[in-house]
Design a protein around this motif. Structure first.
Motif, mmCIF file in Angstrom:
data_model
loop_
_atom_site.group_PDB
_atom_site.id
_atom_site.type_symbol
_atom_site.label_atom_id
_atom_site.label_comp_id
_atom_site.label_asym_id
_atom_site.label_seq_id
_atom_site.Cartn_x
_atom_site.Cartn_y
_atom_site.Cartn_z
ATOM 1 N N SER A 1 0.817 -1.199 0.000
ATOM 2 C CA SER A 1 0.000 0.000 0.000
ATOM 3 C C SER A 1 0.862 1.264 0.000
ATOM 4 N N PHE A 2 2.016 1.198 0.664
ATOM 5 C CA PHE A 2 2.916 2.346 0.729
ATOM 6 C C PHE A 2 3.692 2.517 -0.564
ATOM 7 N N ASP A 3 4.212 1.408 -1.139
ATOM 8 C CA ASP A 3 5.028 1.472 -2.352
ATOM 9 C C ASP A 3 5.019 0.102 -3.009
ATOM 10 N N SER A 4 4.202 -0.044 -4.051
ATOM 11 C CA SER A 4 4.095 -1.346 -4.718
ATOM 12 C C SER A 4 5.358 -1.721 -5.480
ATOM 13 N N ASP A 5 6.273 -0.764 -5.661
ATOM 14 C CA ASP A 5 7.543 -1.054 -6.319
ATOM 15 C C ASP A 5 8.683 -1.238 -5.319
ATOM 16 N N GLY A 6 8.365 -1.354 -4.040
ATOM 17 C CA GLY A 6 9.367 -1.587 -3.011
ATOM 18 C C GLY A 6 9.625 -3.065 -2.797
#
Length: 276
Positions: A108-113
């Motif tokens: 939810s915060f960063d789908s590319d993390g």
């Protein structure tokens, strides 16, 4: 190509094997989007039979959610890491604390993390659909970008506490709840805000702003059309099979921050594009 035609999922975007009851070439295609059947991860529902037998008579969704969270905590020893086989140490504790809740909140915060890489890797192994984007396009399994994505996902999984098995059960529980909430439905109408349709891999274009697109193997949508408008100038609308919903913010209390967010397994989809 006529709109009713159903092109097959390209071979380069799928794996020959997976861990569910349908191969990627079927579950990732347009025929499946139009005529879905339940997807079951190998052995998960049978292995956790007692969990679902306990949930069946509970009529309150919040009560079922609380029981599921307790079951996950006990079954995977999430609050007793030494019982799970981990020795004390700050670095090891950080890794084994990488549980299912941390993964979905990280998405939810960063789908590319890193958490996003772990979830996309999980989709690859369970459904056989290869990731197409992670911090940028992933141009084939031999590309440097794809290798970097694999490294990030592997580091996120290394020395964790049966993390993929936790995600297996999360998906299976989500499907259980969707079946109870929508007993006569096969699809949800979901929306995604975009700035340009060419952000997606287009396989065919048809009159009336209708497209056949190849989505990433995991994607965020919303059931609130007005909410989608906040994330782009155009709204992508599609019919998502219930069986392709991995999880949503309403599944567990405080699970995701986004309102009415659904995280959806990808593949080929027919979509419409419109403005608000």
């Amino acid at each position: 190509m006529p709109l009713h035609a159903a092109p097959r999922l390209p071979a380069e975007v799928r794996l020959p094997i997976n861990r569910c009851n349908l191969p990627a070439t079927i579950l990732g295609g347009l025929t499946y989007q139009r005529h879905p059947v339940p997807l079951q991860l190998d052995g998960v529902r049978d292995f956790h039979h007692d969990l679902f037998a306990t949930l069946d008579p509970l009529t309150c969704q919040d009560e079922r959610a609380a029981y599921f969270i307790d079951y996950m905590t006990v079954h995977f020893c999430l609050e007793d890491l030494e019982e799970a086989g981990f020795t004390p140490g700050p670095r090891k504790k950080y890794r084994c604390n990488a549980n299912y809740l941390r993964m979905v909140r990280g998405w939810s915060f960063d789908s590319d993390g890193r958490e996003g890489a772990v979830l996309k890797h999980w989709v690859e192994s369970r459904f056989g659909l290869l990731a197409r984007h992670h911090g940028g396009p992933l141009d084939g399994r031999d590309s440097d970008a794809y290798h970097a994505y694999l490294v990030q996902g592997s580091r996120g999984l290394y020395a964790t506490n049966a993390l993929e098995a936790q995600l297996d059960l999360l998906y299976t529980y989500c499907q259980y709840e969707l079946e109870r909430a929508h007993p006569d439905q096969t699809h949800l109408t979901l929306y995604r805000g975009i700035n340009r349709i060419d952000e997606h891999e287009i396989l065919a274009k048809h009159p009336g702003q209708r497209y056949q697109v190849l989505l990433n193997n995991l994607n965020s949508f919303t059931s609130d059309r007005e909410r989608a408008d906040e994330f782009g100038d155009y709204i992508l609308e599609t019919q998502v099979p219930l069986a392709k919903v991995f999880f949503s913010n309403r599944l567990l209390p405080g699970m995701l921050k986004g309102e009415d967010e659904y995280v959806v397994v990808g593949g080929l989809y027919e979509v419409g594009i419109s403005t608000f």
